[in-house]
Scaffold this active site. Structure first.
Site, PDB file in Angstrom:
ATOM      1  N   LYS A   1      -6.209   2.237  17.602  1.00 37.71           N
ATOM      2  CA  LYS A   1      -7.046   1.433  16.714  1.00 37.71           C
ATOM      3  C   LYS A   1      -8.067   0.594  17.468  1.00 37.71           C
ATOM      4  CE  LYS A   1      -4.078   1.277  12.689  1.00 37.71           C
ATOM      5  NZ  LYS A   1      -3.307   0.460  11.745  1.00 37.71           N
TER       6      LYS A   1
ATOM      7  N   LYS B   1      -4.128   4.081   0.778  1.00 40.90           N
ATOM      8  CA  LYS B   1      -4.746   2.844   0.282  1.00 40.90           C
ATOM      9  C   LYS B   1      -6.095   2.625   0.923  1.00 40.90           C
ATOM     10  CE  LYS B   1      -0.681   0.318   0.614  1.00 40.90           C
ATOM     11  NZ  LYS B   1      -0.493  -0.111   1.969  1.00 40.90           N
TER      12      LYS B   1
ATOM     13  N   LYS C   1      -3.366  12.870   3.247  1.00 42.39           N
ATOM     14  CA  LYS C   1      -2.461  12.201   2.318  1.00 42.39           C
ATOM     15  C   LYS C   1      -3.223  11.148   1.517  1.00 42.39           C
ATOM     16  CE  LYS C   1      -0.450   8.113   4.357  1.00 42.39           C
ATOM     17  NZ  LYS C   1      -0.743   7.321   3.169  1.00 42.39           N
TER      18      LYS C   1
HETATM   19  P1  ATP Z   1      -2.698   2.588   4.635  1.00 43.80           P
HETATM   20  O1  ATP Z   1      -3.803   3.581   4.344  1.00 43.80           O
HETATM   21  O2  ATP Z   1      -3.188   1.180   4.738  1.00 43.80           O
HETATM   22  O3  ATP Z   1      -1.812   3.015   5.783  1.00 43.80           O
HETATM   23  P2  ATP Z   1      -0.821   3.719   2.808  1.00 43.80           P
HETATM   24  O4  ATP Z   1      -1.317   4.192   1.485  1.00 43.80           O
HETATM   25  O5  ATP Z   1      -0.590   4.763   3.851  1.00 43.80           O
HETATM   26  O6  ATP Z   1      -1.799   2.588   3.322  1.00 43.80           O
HETATM   27  P3  ATP Z   1       1.484   2.224   3.591  1.00 43.80           P
HETATM   28  O7  ATP Z   1       1.436   0.743   3.370  1.00 43.80           O
HETATM   29  O8  ATP Z   1       1.183   2.751   4.963  1.00 43.80           O
HETATM   30  O9  ATP Z   1       0.504   2.912   2.532  1.00 43.80           O
HETATM   31  O10 ATP Z   1       2.886   2.772   3.147  1.00 43.80           O
HETATM   32  C1  ATP Z   1       3.674   2.141   2.165  1.00 43.80           C
HETATM   33  C2  ATP Z   1       4.770   3.088   1.734  1.00 43.80           C
HETATM   34  O11 ATP Z   1       4.216   4.132   0.914  1.00 43.80           O
HETATM   35  C3  ATP Z   1       5.467   3.795   2.888  1.00 43.80           C
HETATM   36  O12 ATP Z   1       6.853   3.881   2.574  1.00 43.80           O
HETATM   37  C4  ATP Z   1       4.830   5.172   2.916  1.00 43.80           C
HETATM   38  O13 ATP Z   1       5.703   6.154   3.450  1.00 43.80           O
HETATM   39  C5  ATP Z   1       4.558   5.411   1.444  1.00 43.80           C
HETATM   40  N1  ATP Z   1       3.380   6.272   1.269  1.00 43.80           N
HETATM   41  C6  ATP Z   1       2.111   5.973   1.624  1.00 43.80           C
HETATM   42  N2  ATP Z   1       1.280   6.962   1.283  1.00 43.80           N
HETATM   43  C7  ATP Z   1       2.047   7.937   0.710  1.00 43.80           C
HETATM   44  C8  ATP Z   1       1.768   9.233   0.137  1.00 43.80           C
HETATM   45  N3  ATP Z   1       0.528   9.707   0.096  1.00 43.80           N
HETATM   46  N4  ATP Z   1       2.798   9.948  -0.364  1.00 43.80           N
HETATM   47  C9  ATP Z   1       4.056   9.464  -0.327  1.00 43.80           C
HETATM   48  N5  ATP Z   1       4.396   8.255   0.178  1.00 43.80           N
HETATM   49  C10 ATP Z   1       3.405   7.495   0.688  1.00 43.80           C
HETATM   50 MG    MG Z   2      -0.041   4.217   5.936  1.00 44.37          MG
END
Ligand code: ATP
Ligand code: MG
Length: 321
Positions: A108, A192, A189
């Site tokens: 990062k 967020k 995937k």
């Molecule tokens: P960021 O993009 O900021 O990393 P994120 O959407 O990946 O956000 P996280 O905060 O990293 O979300 O993850 C929160 C939880 O949601 C974790 O348990 C992660 O495994 C799950 N998760 C995140 N994205 C997915 C997805 N696309 N499918 C299934 N589970 C997910």
């Molecule tokens: Mg993530």
């Protein structure tokens, strides 16, 4: 066993978070498990304070609305004083080289100007999150396992140098669930922090928006729906979504839907129904600020009290306080 899981409010909660994490937190958790909104972790790169506050509140409301036990949730920054103190103790237990070796930091920080010091030190804050609560198991993906390993090293080192205070945690793999893919770019995937929200279904999207996004989902060539995640990720993602919402098998579902249009409508209906109660309860909670405040305050008190004896012992043993 105390299991600790956090979600960083780096953006709005989406369907992947719901199906892959929150829904499971609500249904499969053990009585001692803890869940928190890790808002302090969303400050390691440029951030907007008002937006972060709103997202942390939304994240907490969605967690509770999904059915996560309100007695088991808290917001990280509500115990910032305790975590700040423990982070300092753990920084005094950690070498610079250990922090600088973290792969996420290297990735990062690469090519960025004005890298925040917190990008280097946040794994130590993460160790404080874990050690303050006495968590024994931390379900994390591959990308975070090195950080849990660091927490483990620091716990061991503190215990053997100063005295036995901390539970030595371990990373556990979360149960494998479907990885929800971005609807517009099904090889990635759903995230967020995606640059474009067109392929991301947010938990609080209006039903019409959900339907529109699903109707526009990219489906790879082929004349009829078929389940083949490697070669046809788009349509397979839709089948996975329908499977996750209905508890059915994606291969069987593929046989039942002869056309893309009909399948997309079925997916939209199922996702809308899956999210409806969560969305409605979240809106009610966000409107009832007193109830949400009550849950949040109680969570903060419990989280601080749970860690109090570890923090005081650590301070005393390290020669402070
Ligand atoms: P960021 O993009 O900021 O990393 P994120 O959407 O990946 O956000 P996280 O905060 O990293 O979300 O993850 C929160 C939880 O949601 C974790 O348990 C992660 O495994 C799950 N998760 C995140 N994205 C997915 C997805 N696309 N499918 C299934 N589970 C997910
Ligand atoms: Mg993530």
């Amino acid at each position: 066993m105390v299991q600790l899981s956090g979600i960083t409010p780096s953006g709005h909660v989406h369907l992947g978070n719901h199906l892959g994490a929150l829904r499971r937190f609500a249904s499969d958790s053990e009585p001692d498990d803890l869940f928190f909104v890790s808002d302090l972790h969303a400050m390691t790169t440029a951030h907007n304070p008002a937006k972060l506050r709103a997202l942390a509140t939304e994240q907490l409301a969605v967690m509770v609305a999904t059915g996560v036990d309100p007695e088991r949730v808290f917001v990280q920054s509500d115990i910032a004083k305790e975590l700040g103190a423990l982070t300092w103790i753990l920084e005094c237990t950690c070498s610079y080289g250990e922090a600088a070796r973290m792969i996420q930091f290297k990735e990062k920080a690469k090519g960025q100007a004005g890298v925040r010091l917190s990008l280097l030190t946040y794994p130590v804050l993460m160790a404080a999150d874990i050690l303050l609560q006495g968590a024994s198991d931390v379900p994390v993906g591959e990308d975070q396992s090195q950080h849990v390993e660091l927490a483990r090293t620091l716990a061991r080192r503190f215990n053997s140098t100063y005295g036995d205070v901390f539970t030595v945690p371990r990373a556990v793999l979360p149960p494998t669930g479907a990885r929800v893919k971005d609807l517009a770019e099904p090889t990635r995937k759903m995230s967020k922090s995606a640059h474009d929200a067109a392929g991301v279904v947010f938990v609080l999207d209006e039903p019409d928006q959900v339907r529109r996004k699903i109707r526009r989902a990219r489906t790879d060539g082929g004349s009829v729906p078929a389940y083949a995640p490697e070669s046809r990720p788009g349509i397979s993602n839709l089948l996975d979504l329908l499977a996750a919402c209905t508890g059915r098998d994606p291969n069987e579902l593929a046989d039942e839907y002869p056309s893309y249009g009909v399948l997309k409508d079925a997916v939209a209906d199922a996702v809308i129904e899956e999210l409806r109660p969560v969305r409605e309860r979240t809106m009610a909670l966000l409107a009832d600020t007193a109830e949400l405040e009550r849950v949040r305050k109680a969570g903060a008190i419990r989280a601080a009290e749970r860690g109090d004896h570890r923090l005081s012992s650590a301070l005393r043993l390290i020669g402070a306080g």
